[in-house]
Design a protein around this motif. Sequence first.
Motif, mmCIF file in Angstrom:
data_model
loop_
_atom_site.group_PDB
_atom_site.id
_atom_site.type_symbol
_atom_site.label_atom_id
_atom_site.label_comp_id
_atom_site.label_asym_id
_atom_site.label_seq_id
_atom_site.Cartn_x
_atom_site.Cartn_y
_atom_site.Cartn_z
ATOM 1 N N SER A 122 -17.213 -6.326 -64.706
ATOM 2 C CA SER A 122 -17.923 -6.127 -63.455
ATOM 3 C C SER A 122 -19.308 -5.562 -63.681
ATOM 4 C CB SER A 122 -17.145 -5.163 -62.581
ATOM 5 O OG SER A 122 -17.870 -4.830 -61.434
ATOM 6 N N ARG A 160 -19.060 -2.894 -53.987
ATOM 7 C CA ARG A 160 -17.705 -2.391 -54.261
ATOM 8 C C ARG A 160 -17.712 -1.878 -55.692
ATOM 9 N NH1 ARG A 160 -12.520 -6.001 -52.686
ATOM 10 N NH2 ARG A 160 -10.830 -4.602 -53.307
ATOM 11 N N THR A 180 -11.634 -4.072 -47.644
ATOM 12 C CA THR A 180 -10.769 -4.572 -48.716
ATOM 13 C C THR A 180 -10.420 -6.039 -48.467
ATOM 14 O OG1 THR A 180 -9.861 -2.352 -49.004
ATOM 15 C CG2 THR A 180 -8.593 -4.175 -49.935
ATOM 16 N N ARG A 181 -10.274 -6.367 -47.177
ATOM 17 C CA ARG A 181 -9.962 -7.761 -46.834
ATOM 18 C C ARG A 181 -11.209 -8.636 -46.742
ATOM 19 N NH1 ARG A 181 -8.750 -7.727 -41.997
ATOM 20 N NH2 ARG A 181 -8.688 -5.502 -41.519
ATOM 21 N N SER A 233 -15.721 -9.050 -53.289
ATOM 22 C CA SER A 233 -14.669 -8.964 -54.293
ATOM 23 C C SER A 233 -15.189 -8.164 -55.477
ATOM 24 C CB SER A 233 -14.261 -10.363 -54.748
ATOM 25 O OG SER A 233 -15.368 -10.994 -55.345
ATOM 26 N N SER A 234 -14.255 -7.679 -56.252
ATOM 27 C CA SER A 234 -14.634 -6.899 -57.419
ATOM 28 C C SER A 234 -14.594 -7.800 -58.636
ATOM 29 C CB SER A 234 -13.663 -5.737 -57.585
ATOM 30 O OG SER A 234 -14.140 -4.844 -58.543
ATOM 31 N N TRP A 235 -15.640 -7.764 -59.404
ATOM 32 C CA TRP A 235 -15.637 -8.603 -60.608
ATOM 33 C C TRP A 235 -14.613 -8.105 -61.608
ATOM 34 C CZ3 TRP A 235 -21.276 -10.414 -62.124
ATOM 35 C CH2 TRP A 235 -21.745 -11.261 -61.115
ATOM 36 N N PRO A 269 -11.496 -5.223 -61.183
ATOM 37 C CA PRO A 269 -10.917 -4.163 -60.354
ATOM 38 C C PRO A 269 -10.810 -2.854 -61.127
ATOM 39 C CG PRO A 269 -9.622 -6.180 -60.234
ATOM 40 C CD PRO A 269 -10.582 -6.363 -61.366
#
Lengths: 148, 148
Positions: A138, B53, B105-106, B110-112, B114
């Motif tokens: 990330s 995020r 979160t929905r 997105s997280s590259w 997590p």
Amino acid sequence: MYSNDGFRELERHECLRLLAKVPVGRIVHTRQALPAVLPVNFSLDHDGAVLLRTSAASELVRAIDGSVVAFEADEVDALTHSGWSVVVTGSATVVTDPAEHERLTRTGPSSWVPSPQEVFVRVEPELVTGRELVGGRSLYGVDLTGAT
Amino acid sequence: MYSNDGFRELERHECLRLLAKVPVGRIVHTRQALPAVLPVNFSLDHDGAVLLRTSAASELVRAIDGSVVAFEADEVDALTHSGWSVVVTGSATVVTDPAEHERLTRTGPSSWVPSPQEVFVRVEPELVTGRELVGGRSLYGVDLTGAT
């Protein structure tokens, strides 16, 4: 050396090699007490200084002459989550020496559109930092500037 | 409206449309009294806020939570000397409301990669400016931030 969070800090010579690959970066400075950022084309001087060529009357010159600025360039592939970012931090000054101006007219960055009164701005390479992202990691929370 | 120096100031809705096209931009902030710049991936909230995020423990969060930052994205074609740059300037804050966190979160970025404890950071779209470069004009001295 690879750290365990997926990026590699770049050596100064690697940073300069990467910078030399791209035509455009971003000047980051402060403007009316707010952060400001401006894409510019550039070239590198032999000592790693970032060279800009702009109209003497440009707002950019007024904003940055005599200030410490950051110059950033990057290449990031969103598909592979890989890439690099390099930041040169240092004083920005208009080149006033006639011989130096003449040298840069020959060897400095070309102007995308010539203006009657052009000046060169040098950003001194006082701090040259960079990180390479390894694919699959990330960007979030990873300080690409290397100035941790 | 095209100005006579080759760029067009973008309306807020155009800026947001362009931002929505790209996955990565740059957070510009101040760090130890120096300008700092960090590429990040992002998405836009329905009101134009920039959403990041990241790990709750990230250095980025510590650096920008509660500060005014600039978020910049651009696309510049060095061959045709054309492109655009958009800057969102506003306060950056970690989302602490549980319902809002759950919504993001929905619907948020997105997280590259997590991380166990992720937070969302909102950059309020207090000032949204941008310029489109018309091919064949210089970037030099043209303030792409629109904040002339």
